[in-house]
Write a protein that holds these residues in place. Structure first.
Motif, mmCIF file in Angstrom:
data_model
loop_
_atom_site.group_PDB
_atom_site.id
_atom_site.type_symbol
_atom_site.label_atom_id
_atom_site.label_comp_id
_atom_site.label_asym_id
_atom_site.label_seq_id
_atom_site.Cartn_x
_atom_site.Cartn_y
_atom_site.Cartn_z
ATOM 1 N N LEU A 273 0.838 -1.187 0.000
ATOM 2 C CA LEU A 273 0.000 0.000 0.000
ATOM 3 C C LEU A 273 0.880 1.247 0.000
ATOM 4 O O LEU A 273 1.882 1.306 0.704
ATOM 5 C CB LEU A 273 -0.902 0.015 1.239
ATOM 6 N N THR A 277 -3.148 5.714 1.524
ATOM 7 C CA THR A 277 -3.879 4.494 1.174
ATOM 8 C C THR A 277 -5.052 4.776 0.242
ATOM 9 O O THR A 277 -5.534 3.866 -0.431
ATOM 10 C CB THR A 277 -4.394 3.788 2.437
ATOM 11 N N SER A 280 -4.380 3.593 -3.356
ATOM 12 C CA SER A 280 -3.944 2.203 -3.490
ATOM 13 C C SER A 280 -4.833 1.385 -4.414
ATOM 14 O O SER A 280 -4.756 0.158 -4.444
ATOM 15 C CB SER A 280 -3.896 1.538 -2.110
#
Length: 340
Positions: A273, A277, A280
């Motif tokens: 990741l 995040t 991601s």
């Protein structure tokens, strides 16, 4: 553009394992009779974004029936304006576009509605409404009013769904139950307004890593429970592979959700990741999600709407939009469409 049809192409010429294509601006026909776009040089493969690897399958051309339900969510090409996203979707032969409210505001609702109507594209969804979890009564009323504006925009663009991101914990709060309760109350207040406009509220459950700051509804089970008190033409759920792939029993929940599913969004879960995040989300096939299995479950539910590709990824955003759309069309044709 020269069209080359009724020819038997070698695996390399068809894009086979290497993804190699024909000459610039030309069109080939594969062994199944489906046209695909050619690249710049005969022995130069198409390159996928963001991996830079040779494409595994040829790029479907405009008119390919596999593209009929494919929708470009605007965040996938975040470097494109709304005008560019419309034009890019049409050029690629997509059937629909998922519109975000910020670029919509940049050009104005009337202008955007005219552009989209002229383009022939459907609007698969408007993103986003929600953010219901504030505590202050004035802030809650402001959030309700903003959601009414979002519903008006969705209705003006003939979008069937307003995607709802519930919101996270208010600053300083640890009351997750209270936040979810406020989200449920806000949805109940909005449901008749949505019905009056012919727009369905689509609750988007979000991966638990976003529960604190973005989405306190973390599972499809929770979203379906929130939707259950309302008619399906008022409140449904958004099935996003990125958010739901991990949920135990999710395929059974999806298959049994029936008309509650109002949007199917796809992208991959990639590791490691990134530090942010939120970024991601990966191109389908670059991560860990079993798209055939997920899509079979969506099809089993009876869902027949558009399929949005929604990717938040810095390298995808930095790439030329046309290359991003070509990659997503290839990956969709390979990993999603055959199981719809």
């Amino acid at each position: 553009m020269s069209v080359q049809q009724n020819v038997e192409l070698s695996p390399d010429a068809r894009g086979g394992a290497s993804g190699a294509t024909l000459s610039e601006g030309s069109v080939g026909v594969d062994r199944a009779g489906v046209a695909f776009a050619a690249d710049a040089v005969a022995d130069t493969p198409s390159l996928d974004v963001p991996s830079g690897l040779a494409a595994r399958v040829p790029t479907p051309l405009p008119g390919d029936p596999r593209l009929a339900r494919l929708s470009l969510n605007q965040r996938t090409t975040a470097n494109w304006t709304l005008r560019e996203a419309i034009d890019g979707s049409v050029a690629a032969g997509l059937g629909a576009i998922g519109v975000w409210r910020e670029p919509l505001a940049d050009v104005g609702l009337d202008t955007a509605a005219g552009w989209i109507a002229d383009s022939g594209l459907r609007v698969s969804s408007i993103c986003r409404g929600g953010f219901f979890t504030v505590i202050d009564p004035a802030a809650r009323r402001a959030a309700h009013d903003e959601n009414l504006r979002a519903l008006d925009e969705a209705a003006a663009l003939n979008a069937p769904t307003l995607v709802l991101v519930p919101g996270g914990l208010p600053e300083g709060s640890k009351d997750l139950v209270g936040a979810r309760t406020r989200a449920a109350e806000a949805i109940a207040e909005l449901a008749p307004e949505a019905r009056a406009r012919g727009v369905v509220l689509g609750i988007e459950p979000m991966n638990p890593i976003f529960a604190a700051d973005r989405g306190v509804v973390s599972t499809l089970g929770q979203a379906l429970a929130l939707a259950e008190p309302f008619a399906p033409e008022e409140v449904g759920v958004v099935v996003d592979t990125f958010h739901l792939w991990w949920e135990p029993g999710v395929l059974e929940l999806v298959a049994g959700a029936g008309e509650r599913i109002v949007s199917y969004q796809v992208c991959d879960w990639i590791t490691p990741l990134p530090a942010d995040t939120l970024l991601s989300r990966g191109m389908m096939g670059d991560g860990h999600i079993d798209f055939p299995a997920f899509t079979r479950a969506v099809a089993a539910s009876g869902y027949a709407g558009d399929v949005e590709v929604e990717i938040f990824h810095a390298d995808v955003w930095a790439a030329p939009g046309a290359e991003v759309v070509a990659t997503m069309a290839r990956r969709y044709a390979e990993l999603v469409e055959p199981w719809l």
